[in-house]
Design a protein around this motif. Structure first.
Motif, PDB file in Angstrom:
ATOM      1  N   ASP A 152      -5.691  18.447   2.715  1.00 20.92           N
ATOM      2  CA  ASP A 152      -5.979  19.914   2.694  1.00 20.92           C
ATOM      3  C   ASP A 152      -4.618  20.679   2.437  1.00 20.92           C
ATOM      4  OD1 ASP A 152      -8.542  19.160   3.113  1.00 20.92           O
ATOM      5  OD2 ASP A 152      -8.494  19.597   5.449  1.00 20.92           O
ATOM      6  N   GLU A 153      -3.545  20.140   2.955  1.00 23.12           N
ATOM      7  CA  GLU A 153      -2.213  20.910   2.559  1.00 23.12           C
ATOM      8  C   GLU A 153      -1.880  20.964   1.126  1.00 23.12           C
ATOM      9  OE1 GLU A 153       1.021  20.277   5.178  1.00 23.12           O
ATOM     10  OE2 GLU A 153      -0.253  20.432   7.184  1.00 23.12           O
ATOM     11  N   LEU A 154      -2.084  19.849   0.671  1.00 21.28           N
ATOM     12  CA  LEU A 154      -1.939  19.609  -0.883  1.00 21.28           C
ATOM     13  C   LEU A 154      -3.020  20.553  -1.654  1.00 21.28           C
ATOM     14  CD1 LEU A 154      -1.262  15.858  -1.485  1.00 21.28           C
ATOM     15  CD2 LEU A 154       0.530  17.691  -1.421  1.00 21.28           C
TER      16      LEU A 154
ATOM     17  N   VAL B 191       4.118  16.303   3.394  1.00 28.00           N
ATOM     18  CA  VAL B 191       3.120  15.491   3.040  1.00 28.00           C
ATOM     19  C   VAL B 191       3.686  14.237   2.701  1.00 28.00           C
ATOM     20  CG1 VAL B 191       1.263  15.058   1.285  1.00 28.00           C
ATOM     21  CG2 VAL B 191       1.468  17.211   2.477  1.00 28.00           C
ATOM     22  N   ARG B 192       4.715  14.285   2.051  1.00 25.25           N
ATOM     23  CA  ARG B 192       5.259  12.833   1.078  1.00 25.25           C
ATOM     24  C   ARG B 192       6.103  12.123   2.449  1.00 25.25           C
ATOM     25  NH1 ARG B 192       8.419  12.427  -4.511  1.00 25.25           N
ATOM     26  NH2 ARG B 192       7.524  10.222  -3.748  1.00 25.25           N
ATOM     27  N   ARG B 193       6.444  12.864   3.371  1.00 27.77           N
ATOM     28  CA  ARG B 193       7.333  12.194   4.536  1.00 27.77           C
ATOM     29  C   ARG B 193       6.114  11.673   5.180  1.00 27.77           C
ATOM     30  NH1 ARG B 193      10.662  16.895   4.253  1.00 27.77           N
ATOM     31  NH2 ARG B 193       9.255  17.708   6.086  1.00 27.77           N
ATOM     32  N   ARG B 194       5.044  12.293   5.819  1.00 31.23           N
ATOM     33  CA  ARG B 194       4.266  11.828   6.671  1.00 31.23           C
ATOM     34  C   ARG B 194       3.552  10.383   5.973  1.00 31.23           C
ATOM     35  NH1 ARG B 194       3.935  10.808  11.953  1.00 31.23           N
ATOM     36  NH2 ARG B 194       1.603  10.885  12.701  1.00 31.23           N
TER      37      ARG B 194
ATOM     38  N   LEU C  24      -3.171   9.458  -2.076  1.00 29.85           N
ATOM     39  CA  LEU C  24      -2.532  10.787  -1.489  1.00 29.85           C
ATOM     40  C   LEU C  24      -1.031  10.509  -1.801  1.00 29.85           C
ATOM     41  CD1 LEU C  24      -2.748  13.316   0.232  1.00 29.85           C
ATOM     42  CD2 LEU C  24      -1.970  11.986   2.075  1.00 29.85           C
ATOM     43  N   GLN C  25      -0.428   9.644  -1.970  1.00 31.56           N
ATOM     44  CA  GLN C  25       1.098   9.778  -2.329  1.00 31.56           C
ATOM     45  C   GLN C  25       1.075   9.648  -3.763  1.00 31.56           C
ATOM     46  OE1 GLN C  25       2.749   5.844  -0.613  1.00 31.56           O
ATOM     47  NE2 GLN C  25       4.042   7.020   0.460  1.00 31.56           N
TER      48      GLN C  25
END
Length: 360
Positions: free
Chosen positions: A198-200, A226-229, A277-278
């Motif tokens: 959703d953030e993306l 997002v990428r870190r998590r 996602l990544q």
């Protein structure tokens, strides 16, 4: 929610039967001890039954306590060194299994030998906000008629699995509990992935509707988060997928369906979602970097044009600013106007030249 433990120093006890027992009969670090019978539910084990299970050098104590078609679940809190020492020396289990149950380092493992399956699996702690939950590990060892689990911090999925024995029924063997815990864990992972997705979406909407002069810095922060998590989650999910798909792992027949089939499918599906996602976050970050570079180039182009247009005027003002004798237009009332017109004319000639040369 955490696994509802009631602290009683120097160890923790949950079941009323154990709370009422003589202090010497209490088991160090024991959180709960129950007998689970499919189709009938769970009942607390008496302190004497727990002692008989833990002191039996063979499976006889397990079979007596579990009863016909049932199995037992003993859950330990190993935050105290005395509890870790006790768990590490549990009779009736191989020495390396006891050592694994008492370990405190984080690690993912799954092993099997004869009729015993043991390992360490990840879970989230009991932080209130789901995105703030840290990843920790819990450990287990099981046979067809007994399950022993240990943890150092409250882990919600274990408490949820314990309560599910009353609400969802008792599985046919302890492997069903491991499957429920993994299902709950992968469910939490997927919920976090949905939040990150959703953030993306929001970042992508802003990027698509971007206008010149907009600040893109905050979008980089969102994509970076997002990428870190997602990287943290992938580092946890991938080892589970690897150990479940290990061809050298020979699980007992009674645990094959729950661990090798259902649990493996759940973990592999979560891993696929993580990879997707990544990839999306990486693509969005590349697009964001391209937009930032384009905006930077546009601003540099404007600065270069203004600098070029002002260069002739700078030369004119520099010439008339020299403190030398005999400077024409030094006397008279129209000198400044003439010099200003010369600056404007020089800028106009430069502008026409740049237009004809298509420099902008």
């Amino acid at each position: 929610m955490p696994d509802n433990t009631a602290p009683i120093f120097p160890f923790t006890v949950l079941d009323p039967s154990l709370k009422e027992a003589h202090p010497m009969a209490r088991i160090k670090g024991l959180v709960w001890a129950v007998r689970a019978v499919p189709g009938q539910g769970i009942t607390p084990l008496e302190a004497e039954e727990v002692q008989r299970i833990l002191q039996s050098p063979s499976e006889e104590g397990y079979e007596v306590a579990s009863g016909e078609n049932g199995w037992c679940w003993l859950h330990f809190d190993t935050v105290h060194s005395s509890a870790r020492t006790y768990v590490g020396r549990l009779p009736g289990m191989p020495e390396d299994v006891g050592t694994m149950l008492a370990e405190t380092d984080y690690g993912i493992a799954l092993e099997a030998a004869d009729d015993t399956v043991w390992g360490a699996l990840p879970a989230f702690d009991d932080a209130l906000a789901e995105e703030d939950r840290e990843i920790c590990a819990w450990r287990f060892a099981m046979r067809q008629n007994i399950l022993i689990t240990t943890r150092r911090t409250p882990i919600p999925v274990l408490g949820s699995a314990y309560r599910s024995l009353q609400t969802q029924g008792v599985p046919r063997n302890p492997a069903g509990v491991i499957d429920r815990v993994l299902r709950d864990f992968t469910g939490t992972v997927r919920r976090q992935l949905a939040q990150l997705d959703d953030e993306l979406d929001r970042a992508e909407d802003v990027l698509l509707a971007i206008v010149h002069g907009s600040d893109l810095g905050h979008l980089g922060g969102i994509v970076g988060k997002v990428r870190r998590r997602s990287t943290e989650l992938r580092r946890v999910v991938m080892p589970i997928d690897r150990v479940l798909r290990d061809e050298d792992l020979e699980l007992p027949e009674w645990a094959e369906d729950d661990l090798r089939d259902r649990a493996e499918r759940q973990i592999h599906a979560a891993l696929d979602d993580l990879i997707a996602l990544q990839d999306r976050a990486r693509s969005l970050q590349d697009e964001l970097a391209s937009s930032q570079a384009e905006e930077t180039n546009r601003r540099l182009c404007i600065v270069s044009i203004v600098t070029t247009l002002m260069l002739p005027a700078t030369l004119v003002t520099g010439f008339f600013g020299m403190n030398t004798g005999g400077m024409f237009l030094a006397s008279g009332g129209l000198g400044t106007i003439f010099a200003g017109g010369l600056c404007i004319a020089a800028m106009a000639v430069t502008f026409i030249f740049m237009k004809m040369a298509r420099l902008f």
